[in-house]
Design a protein around this motif. Structure first.
Motif, PDB file in Angstrom:
ATOM      1  N   ASP A   8      -8.338  75.795  14.905  1.00 39.70           N
ATOM      2  CA  ASP A   8      -9.777  75.545  14.898  1.00 39.70           C
ATOM      3  C   ASP A   8     -10.385  76.188  16.142  1.00 39.70           C
ATOM      4  N   PHE A   9     -10.822  77.432  15.978  1.00 41.46           N
ATOM      5  CA  PHE A   9     -11.395  78.169  17.099  1.00 41.46           C
ATOM      6  C   PHE A   9     -12.829  77.755  17.390  1.00 41.46           C
ATOM      7  N   SER A  10     -13.416  76.924  16.540  1.00 44.86           N
ATOM      8  CA  SER A  10     -14.782  76.471  16.797  1.00 44.86           C
ATOM      9  C   SER A  10     -14.840  75.495  17.967  1.00 44.86           C
ATOM     10  N   VAL A  11     -13.706  74.868  18.285  1.00 43.63           N
ATOM     11  CA  VAL A  11     -13.633  73.995  19.454  1.00 43.63           C
ATOM     12  C   VAL A  11     -13.480  74.860  20.698  1.00 43.63           C
ATOM     13  N   ARG A  23     -13.384  77.320  31.005  1.00 45.22           N
ATOM     14  CA  ARG A  23     -14.443  76.555  30.351  1.00 45.22           C
ATOM     15  C   ARG A  23     -15.354  77.500  29.579  1.00 45.22           C
ATOM     16  N   PRO A  24     -16.173  76.950  28.659  1.00 45.35           N
ATOM     17  CA  PRO A  24     -17.170  77.795  27.992  1.00 45.35           C
ATOM     18  C   PRO A  24     -18.130  78.404  29.015  1.00 45.35           C
ATOM     19  N   PHE A  25     -18.694  79.542  28.664  1.00 46.82           N
ATOM     20  CA  PHE A  25     -19.594  80.240  29.581  1.00 46.82           C
ATOM     21  C   PHE A  25     -20.880  79.457  29.806  1.00 46.82           C
ATOM     22  N   LEU A  26     -21.348  79.473  31.050  1.00 43.68           N
ATOM     23  CA  LEU A  26     -22.674  78.995  31.431  1.00 43.68           C
ATOM     24  C   LEU A  26     -23.434  80.249  31.854  1.00 43.68           C
ATOM     25  N   THR A  73     -23.426  83.989  22.868  1.00 51.90           N
ATOM     26  CA  THR A  73     -23.013  83.562  21.523  1.00 51.90           C
ATOM     27  C   THR A  73     -21.514  83.286  21.424  1.00 51.90           C
ATOM     28  N   ARG A  74     -20.810  83.289  22.530  1.00 47.87           N
ATOM     29  CA  ARG A  74     -19.359  83.066  22.461  1.00 47.87           C
ATOM     30  C   ARG A  74     -19.032  81.666  21.954  1.00 47.87           C
ATOM     31  N   HIS A  75     -19.888  80.686  22.222  1.00 50.77           N
ATOM     32  CA  HIS A  75     -19.626  79.322  21.770  1.00 50.77           C
ATOM     33  C   HIS A  75     -19.789  79.169  20.270  1.00 50.77           C
ATOM     34  N   GLU A  76     -20.373  80.166  19.601  1.00 46.85           N
ATOM     35  CA  GLU A  76     -20.602  80.088  18.161  1.00 46.85           C
ATOM     36  C   GLU A  76     -19.469  80.704  17.349  1.00 46.85           C
ATOM     37  N   GLN A  77     -18.546  81.345  18.005  1.00 45.40           N
ATOM     38  CA  GLN A  77     -17.508  82.108  17.296  1.00 45.40           C
ATOM     39  C   GLN A  77     -16.427  81.180  16.741  1.00 45.40           C
ATOM     40  N   ALA A  78     -16.170  81.283  15.453  1.00 45.55           N
ATOM     41  CA  ALA A  78     -15.187  80.412  14.807  1.00 45.55           C
ATOM     42  C   ALA A  78     -13.837  81.083  14.610  1.00 45.55           C
ATOM     43  N   ASP A  79     -13.681  82.320  15.089  1.00 48.69           N
ATOM     44  CA  ASP A  79     -12.417  83.034  14.890  1.00 48.69           C
ATOM     45  C   ASP A  79     -11.848  83.595  16.179  1.00 48.69           C
ATOM     46  N   GLY A 136      -3.229  77.942  23.026  1.00 49.44           N
ATOM     47  CA  GLY A 136      -3.030  78.666  21.780  1.00 49.44           C
ATOM     48  C   GLY A 136      -1.864  78.119  20.978  1.00 49.44           C
ATOM     49  N   PHE A 137      -0.786  77.786  21.662  1.00 46.69           N
ATOM     50  CA  PHE A 137       0.380  77.244  20.961  1.00 46.69           C
ATOM     51  C   PHE A 137       0.215  75.767  20.626  1.00 46.69           C
ATOM     52  N   ALA A 138      -0.146  74.952  21.612  1.00 45.85           N
ATOM     53  CA  ALA A 138      -0.202  73.505  21.403  1.00 45.85           C
ATOM     54  C   ALA A 138      -1.468  73.058  20.685  1.00 45.85           C
ATOM     55  N   GLY A 139      -2.586  73.731  20.967  1.00 46.66           N
ATOM     56  CA  GLY A 139      -3.855  73.290  20.405  1.00 46.66           C
ATOM     57  C   GLY A 139      -4.272  74.010  19.141  1.00 46.66           C
ATOM     58  N   LEU A 140      -3.782  75.244  18.964  1.00 47.31           N
ATOM     59  CA  LEU A 140      -4.196  76.042  17.812  1.00 47.31           C
ATOM     60  C   LEU A 140      -3.061  76.327  16.844  1.00 47.31           C
TER      61      LEU A 140
END
Length: 206
Positions: A8-11, A23-26, A73-79, A136-140
């Motif tokens: 789930d890359f949307s998280v 962290r997500p970009f500010l 728009t990086r926070h909107e990317q689902a892939d 990537g391994f544990a969370g995705l």
């Protein structure tokens, strides 16, 4: 097993290490460093996004708008997962770490990282790599994470090796930089390897 986890890359998580966090970009806060990365000739050379001084364009209003549109728009990317690399001691953004080129059928991704001069030579790259690769391994639920590093960038190759990536091949003469052909070294890390050493292969037993 992690292989059965639905990615789930949307998280967009915040990943905390000893000296850096991801962290997500500010955008308003991070823009000066992101701008400096995109303008840095050495970053362009090492990432293969430039073929030499002749193709470097001046930074203008259009370039600024493209930069802000991209990172905004990086926070909107689902892939894909794009995160800022932040030095914990100062709270300052020093670069970015990315998982992209997601292949859902094969549970695989590409990894790339770019650090500004202020974030280089301090081990931040290896720690940031461990953080995002571990996620990537544990969370995705990824099985394979790969990257390419050009032959004229041994410092980056060493940082990747310290985080557990291994060389698996060479794309010969993959980049033409200032009329010189440069090899692209392909490296990867697999989930079973990560389970064994968690990004510290030099201390793994057996």
């Amino acid at each position: 097993m992690s292989d059965h986890l639905q990615a789930d890359f949307s998280v967009k998580p915040t990943l905390v290490g000893e000296r850096v966090l991801l962290r997500p970009f500010l955008l308003d806060q991070d823009a000066p460093v992101l701008r400096s990365l995109l303008q840095d000739p050495e970053v362009g050379r090492l990432t293969g996004s430039s073929h030499g001084p002749a193709d470097r364009e001046p930074w203008d209003e259009a370039a600024e708008e493209r930069m802000r549109a991209w990172y905004g728009t990086r926070h909107e990317q689902a892939d894909r997962l794009d995160l800022a690399v932040v030095e914990r001691a100062t709270g300052a953004c020093v670069g970015e770490a990315v998982l992209n080129e997601w292949d859902s059928g094969n549970h695989s991704c590409n990894f790339r990282i770019a650090l500004a001069e202020a974030g280089q030579g301090q081990g931040f790259g290896s720690e940031a790599a461990r953080l995002i690769v571990g996620y990537g391994f544990a969370g995705l639920g990824l099985h394979r994470i790969s990257l390419g590093v050009f032959a004229f960038n041994p410092r980056a190759r060493r940082a990747y090796e310290k985080a557990g990536f291994v060389v698996e091949g060479v794309r010969r003469d993959a980049l033409l930089y200032e009329d010189v052909w440069v090899d692209d070294i392909v490296m990867s890390i697999l989930a079973p390897e990560w389970e064994r050493h968690h990004g510290h292969p030099e201390t793994a037993q057996g």
